[in-house]
Scaffold this motif. Structure first.
Motif, PDB file in Angstrom:
ATOM      1  N   ILE A 215       6.456 -69.493 -71.977  1.00 43.99           N
ATOM      2  CA  ILE A 215       6.404 -68.428 -70.965  1.00 43.99           C
ATOM      3  C   ILE A 215       7.813 -68.097 -70.476  1.00 43.99           C
ATOM      4  CG2 ILE A 215       5.590 -67.837 -68.660  1.00 43.99           C
ATOM      5  CD1 ILE A 215       3.087 -69.492 -69.231  1.00 43.99           C
ATOM      6  N   ALA A 216       8.605 -69.134 -70.185  1.00 39.89           N
ATOM      7  CA  ALA A 216       9.977 -68.892 -69.724  1.00 39.89           C
ATOM      8  C   ALA A 216      10.798 -68.186 -70.792  1.00 39.89           C
ATOM      9  CB  ALA A 216      10.637 -70.224 -69.336  1.00 39.89           C
ATOM     10  N   THR A 217      10.598 -68.551 -72.058  1.00 40.94           N
ATOM     11  CA  THR A 217      11.339 -67.912 -73.145  1.00 40.94           C
ATOM     12  C   THR A 217      10.966 -66.440 -73.269  1.00 40.94           C
ATOM     13  OG1 THR A 217      11.449 -70.008 -74.351  1.00 40.94           O
ATOM     14  CG2 THR A 217      11.854 -68.009 -75.605  1.00 40.94           C
ATOM     15  N   ILE A 218       9.655 -66.144 -73.165  1.00 42.59           N
ATOM     16  CA  ILE A 218       9.214 -64.750 -73.260  1.00 42.59           C
ATOM     17  C   ILE A 218       9.770 -63.923 -72.106  1.00 42.59           C
ATOM     18  CG2 ILE A 218       7.189 -63.259 -73.138  1.00 42.59           C
ATOM     19  CD1 ILE A 218       5.666 -65.494 -74.653  1.00 42.59           C
ATOM     20  N   PHE A 273      20.786 -81.530 -81.018  1.00 45.06           N
ATOM     21  CA  PHE A 273      20.073 -81.193 -79.789  1.00 45.06           C
ATOM     22  C   PHE A 273      20.922 -81.530 -78.567  1.00 45.06           C
ATOM     23  CE2 PHE A 273      17.282 -81.840 -76.228  1.00 45.06           C
ATOM     24  CZ  PHE A 273      16.319 -80.851 -76.362  1.00 45.06           C
ATOM     25  N   LEU A 274      21.443 -82.743 -78.521  1.00 42.59           N
ATOM     26  CA  LEU A 274      22.193 -83.167 -77.339  1.00 42.59           C
ATOM     27  C   LEU A 274      23.463 -82.340 -77.157  1.00 42.59           C
ATOM     28  CD1 LEU A 274      21.807 -87.043 -77.671  1.00 42.59           C
ATOM     29  CD2 LEU A 274      20.559 -85.516 -76.148  1.00 42.59           C
ATOM     30  N   VAL A 275      24.106 -81.966 -78.263  1.00 42.09           N
ATOM     31  CA  VAL A 275      25.336 -81.175 -78.147  1.00 42.09           C
ATOM     32  C   VAL A 275      25.020 -79.739 -77.738  1.00 42.09           C
ATOM     33  CG1 VAL A 275      27.268 -80.204 -79.448  1.00 42.09           C
ATOM     34  CG2 VAL A 275      26.664 -82.602 -79.742  1.00 42.09           C
ATOM     35  N   THR A 276      24.037 -79.120 -78.393  1.00 42.61           N
ATOM     36  CA  THR A 276      23.754 -77.707 -78.102  1.00 42.61           C
ATOM     37  C   THR A 276      23.053 -77.518 -76.766  1.00 42.61           C
ATOM     38  OG1 THR A 276      21.678 -77.885 -79.364  1.00 42.61           O
ATOM     39  CG2 THR A 276      23.636 -77.084 -80.529  1.00 42.61           C
ATOM     40  N   ARG A 277      22.115 -78.408 -76.425  1.00 41.42           N
ATOM     41  CA  ARG A 277      21.306 -78.197 -75.215  1.00 41.42           C
ATOM     42  C   ARG A 277      21.924 -78.799 -73.957  1.00 41.42           C
ATOM     43  NH1 ARG A 277      15.979 -76.888 -76.916  1.00 41.42           N
ATOM     44  NH2 ARG A 277      16.174 -76.043 -79.012  1.00 41.42           N
ATOM     45  N   LEU A 278      22.706 -79.856 -74.095  1.00 40.44           N
ATOM     46  CA  LEU A 278      23.279 -80.512 -72.907  1.00 40.44           C
ATOM     47  C   LEU A 278      24.773 -80.271 -72.736  1.00 40.44           C
ATOM     48  CD1 LEU A 278      21.467 -83.974 -72.847  1.00 40.44           C
ATOM     49  CD2 LEU A 278      20.783 -81.819 -71.798  1.00 40.44           C
ATOM     50  N   VAL A 279      25.445 -79.731 -73.748  1.00 47.55           N
ATOM     51  CA  VAL A 279      26.884 -79.482 -73.655  1.00 47.55           C
ATOM     52  C   VAL A 279      27.178 -77.987 -73.776  1.00 47.55           C
ATOM     53  CG1 VAL A 279      29.149 -79.976 -74.630  1.00 47.55           C
ATOM     54  CG2 VAL A 279      27.400 -81.773 -74.589  1.00 47.55           C
ATOM     55  N   VAL A 280      26.829 -77.407 -74.914  1.00 49.56           N
ATOM     56  CA  VAL A 280      27.164 -76.008 -75.160  1.00 49.56           C
ATOM     57  C   VAL A 280      26.366 -75.085 -74.243  1.00 49.56           C
ATOM     58  CG1 VAL A 280      27.236 -74.175 -76.887  1.00 49.56           C
ATOM     59  CG2 VAL A 280      27.751 -76.536 -77.543  1.00 49.56           C
ATOM     60  N   PHE A 281      25.064 -75.306 -74.124  1.00 52.72           N
ATOM     61  CA  PHE A 281      24.233 -74.403 -73.321  1.00 52.72           C
ATOM     62  C   PHE A 281      24.672 -74.364 -71.856  1.00 52.72           C
ATOM     63  CE2 PHE A 281      20.433 -73.393 -70.824  1.00 52.72           C
ATOM     64  CZ  PHE A 281      20.077 -72.177 -71.391  1.00 52.72           C
ATOM     65  N   PRO A 282      24.761 -75.499 -71.152  1.00 51.83           N
ATOM     66  CA  PRO A 282      25.208 -75.402 -69.756  1.00 51.83           C
ATOM     67  C   PRO A 282      26.701 -75.120 -69.629  1.00 51.83           C
ATOM     68  CG  PRO A 282      24.860 -77.684 -70.341  1.00 51.83           C
ATOM     69  CD  PRO A 282      24.405 -76.889 -71.514  1.00 51.83           C
ATOM     70  N   GLY A 283      27.511 -75.679 -70.547  1.00 53.92           N
ATOM     71  CA  GLY A 283      28.964 -75.545 -70.421  1.00 53.92           C
ATOM     72  C   GLY A 283      29.497 -74.182 -70.789  1.00 53.92           C
ATOM     73  N   LEU A 310      17.300 -69.409 -66.971  1.00 54.06           N
ATOM     74  CA  LEU A 310      18.160 -70.292 -67.753  1.00 54.06           C
ATOM     75  C   LEU A 310      18.130 -71.721 -67.214  1.00 54.06           C
ATOM     76  CD1 LEU A 310      21.343 -68.095 -68.426  1.00 54.06           C
ATOM     77  CD2 LEU A 310      19.463 -68.612 -69.994  1.00 54.06           C
ATOM     78  N   LEU A 311      18.066 -71.865 -65.910  1.00 50.31           N
ATOM     79  CA  LEU A 311      18.018 -73.200 -65.318  1.00 50.31           C
ATOM     80  C   LEU A 311      16.676 -73.879 -65.576  1.00 50.31           C
ATOM     81  CD1 LEU A 311      19.873 -72.557 -61.930  1.00 50.31           C
ATOM     82  CD2 LEU A 311      20.758 -73.665 -63.995  1.00 50.31           C
ATOM     83  N   VAL A 312      15.588 -73.098 -65.649  1.00 49.17           N
ATOM     84  CA  VAL A 312      14.295 -73.671 -66.024  1.00 49.17           C
ATOM     85  C   VAL A 312      14.367 -74.229 -67.441  1.00 49.17           C
ATOM     86  CG1 VAL A 312      11.890 -73.125 -66.529  1.00 49.17           C
ATOM     87  CG2 VAL A 312      12.944 -72.257 -64.449  1.00 49.17           C
ATOM     88  N   LEU A 313      14.981 -73.466 -68.341  1.00 46.81           N
ATOM     89  CA  LEU A 313      15.162 -73.959 -69.703  1.00 46.81           C
ATOM     90  C   LEU A 313      16.021 -75.219 -69.729  1.00 46.81           C
ATOM     91  CD1 LEU A 313      15.689 -70.800 -71.967  1.00 46.81           C
ATOM     92  CD2 LEU A 313      13.697 -72.288 -71.828  1.00 46.81           C
ATOM     93  N   GLN A 314      17.055 -75.235 -68.901  1.00 45.95           N
ATOM     94  CA  GLN A 314      17.921 -76.414 -68.872  1.00 45.95           C
ATOM     95  C   GLN A 314      17.168 -77.640 -68.357  1.00 45.95           C
ATOM     96  OE1 GLN A 314      20.860 -76.737 -70.178  1.00 45.95           O
ATOM     97  NE2 GLN A 314      20.944 -78.886 -69.568  1.00 45.95           N
ATOM     98  N   ALA A 315      16.275 -77.454 -67.398  1.00 51.85           N
ATOM     99  CA  ALA A 315      15.470 -78.581 -66.919  1.00 51.85           C
ATOM    100  C   ALA A 315      14.579 -79.116 -68.032  1.00 51.85           C
ATOM    101  CB  ALA A 315      14.627 -78.145 -65.717  1.00 51.85           C
ATOM    102  N   LEU A 316      14.003 -78.231 -68.840  1.00 50.59           N
ATOM    103  CA  LEU A 316      13.203 -78.668 -69.982  1.00 50.59           C
ATOM    104  C   LEU A 316      14.078 -79.377 -71.016  1.00 50.59           C
ATOM    105  CD1 LEU A 316      10.913 -75.533 -70.416  1.00 50.59           C
ATOM    106  CD2 LEU A 316      10.242 -77.773 -69.542  1.00 50.59           C
ATOM    107  N   HIS A 317      15.295 -78.902 -71.193  1.00 52.58           N
ATOM    108  CA  HIS A 317      16.214 -79.575 -72.115  1.00 52.58           C
ATOM    109  C   HIS A 317      16.474 -81.013 -71.678  1.00 52.58           C
ATOM    110  CE1 HIS A 317      18.003 -75.387 -73.248  1.00 52.58           C
ATOM    111  NE2 HIS A 317      16.792 -75.581 -73.737  1.00 52.58           N
ATOM    112  N   ILE A 318      16.643 -81.210 -70.383  1.00 56.84           N
ATOM    113  CA  ILE A 318      16.903 -82.562 -69.877  1.00 56.84           C
ATOM    114  C   ILE A 318      15.681 -83.450 -70.094  1.00 56.84           C
ATOM    115  CG2 ILE A 318      17.360 -83.884 -67.774  1.00 56.84           C
ATOM    116  CD1 ILE A 318      18.985 -81.482 -66.754  1.00 56.84           C
TER     117      ILE A 318
END
Length: 404
Positions: A215-218, A273-283, A310-318
């Motif tokens: 839903i968040a992605t859509i 995953f850890l590099v793209t979702r926790l480093v590149v995406f937020p950074g 975007l922050l909702v997606l980041q919470a799911l990434h975590i």
């Protein structure tokens, strides 16, 4: 109705930075295509087209491929036909409480243990097979791989791919290339198809998180297109597709029991995953939408809403990163890679479940049948031992004259 929508939904303060009006961003045909909300109407028929294409793909390609790779389905014990229990299973609950078990036992004339065993067998019948899970993973793998290759080829020569300040230069009057238009439309159509099929797909432990993610992605894709956040949106989609490709191919090989290859892919996926979702995406991505964008315009409703998604997606990434790190811990310190932490809720069969054998003609479980099976196995084992002894003696006798 159209006037009401234009008055309330398409107010300039929601979609445009302060001081900019709809007339200011109108483009001529030679200037390029400006994203319009009506373009997203095509995503709905395309979503159903994806569902139809998936149906054909899974049966004509995925299933034969699963057999070729050696995917095997577990042979499960079928529960005997008991109408009262079947009705309760479908209409009330798949996991009855203790009081309900007692009530059902009185109605059917069975013990509590047999009632519980029946429900275990019945739930086991509805669990998805490895072939079904392989087919779903292969469909997602084909799309993510195609989307990642297409997205990367369309973005690698774009200036905002290397300098994220270019995402906002000239905003919001930024024309959209045809390749990026189709990238958006196809991605949103695919996630719509996933959301429509979520009730029939394999239900995993993170089912609620998956629904929230879809839903968040859509909403993120749709809103970013209407607000012309296309440049940032293409980067977000490309980052997500990069790790999803490795995840889905790893699932496919996991169901095919390619253990060594899965271990390698698991390490690769964890790193990506850890590099793209926790480093590149937020950074990079979240930083450019929160901080760098304010160098070009003042915050408005679209700015806050887009960053909130975007922050909702980041919470799911975590959340998913925590799950992956648990698997990394088990792999490093215990030397094993367990099944997918997000596997279906009841993918494993209880140990006691295999001990209860349903009788073919009635609702009771016969111990005599299992005892007869054990006795027959013992008899065959004894016969094999006797045959081996006779064979060995014959071999010895046949060699004796030659030795003499």
């Amino acid at each position: 109705m159209e006037a009401l929508v234009n008055e309330w939904l398409w107010q300039e303060k929601y979609w445009l930075p302060p001081g900019i009006r709809w007339q200011d961003i109108e483009m001529k045909e030679d200037e390029g295509h400006f994203p319009l909300p009506r373009d997203l109407i095509y995503t709905f028929p395309l979503a159903f087209a994806f569902i139809a294409l998936r149906y054909v793909f899974e049966r004509l390609i995925a299933v034969p491929l699963s057999r070729f790779l050696g995917v095997k389905d577990r042979i499960r014990i079928r529960a005997p036909s008991i109408p009262k229990l079947e009705a309760f299973y479908k209409q009330n609950s798949r996991q009855p409480s203790q009081s309900e078990v007692v009530s059902l036992g009185k109605q059917c004339g069975l013990s509590q243990r047999k009632i519980q065993a029946w429900f275990r067998h019945r739930r086991n019948q509805d669990r998805p097979s490895n072939t079904k899970k392989f087919s779903e993973a292969s469909w997602r793998f084909v799309f993510y791989l195609s989307a990642f290759i297409g997205g990367l080829s369309s973005l690698i020569n774009m200036p905002w791919f290397w300098d994220h300040r270019e995402c906002w230069r000239g905003y919001p009057k930024q024309p959209v290339a045809d390749a990026h238009y189709w990238y958006y439309i196809l991605e949103m159509s695919f996630y719509l198809s996933l959301l429509l099929c979520v009730s029939v797909d394999v239900k995993r432990k993170d089912f609620k998180e998956q629904v929230i993610h879809h839903i968040a992605t859509i909403f993120l894709i749709g809103f970013s297109y209407c607000a012309n956040y296309v440049r940032v949106g293409t980067l977000v989609m490309l980052l997500h597709d990069s790790s999803d490709v490795v995840l889905e191919i790893g699932k496919m090989l996991h169901y095919a029991v390619w253990t060594k290859t899965c271990e390698v892919l698991f390490v690769v996926f964890a790193l990506v995953f850890l590099v793209t979702r926790l480093v590149v995406f937020p950074g990079r991505v979240v930083h450019t939408t929160l901080v760098l964008s304010m160098e070009f315009f003042q915050p408005f409703f679209g700015y806050y809403f887009f960053n909130a998604l975007l922050l909702v997606l980041q919470a799911l990434h975590i959340f998913w990163a925590y799950t992956i790190l648990r698997m990394v811990y088990k792999f490093v310190f215990k030397g094993i890679v367990e099944g997918d932490e997000r596997s279906d809720e009841e993918s494993e069969v209880d140990a006691n479940e295999e001990d209860d054998k349903p009788e073919e003609e009635g609702g009771d479980w016969s111990r005599e049948q299992s005892n007869g099976t054990i006795n027959s196995k013992r008899a065959s084992l004894a016969n094999n031992c006797v045959l081996n002894n006779l064979t060995n003696r014959r071999n010895v006798n046949s060699r004796m004259p030659k030795a003499r």
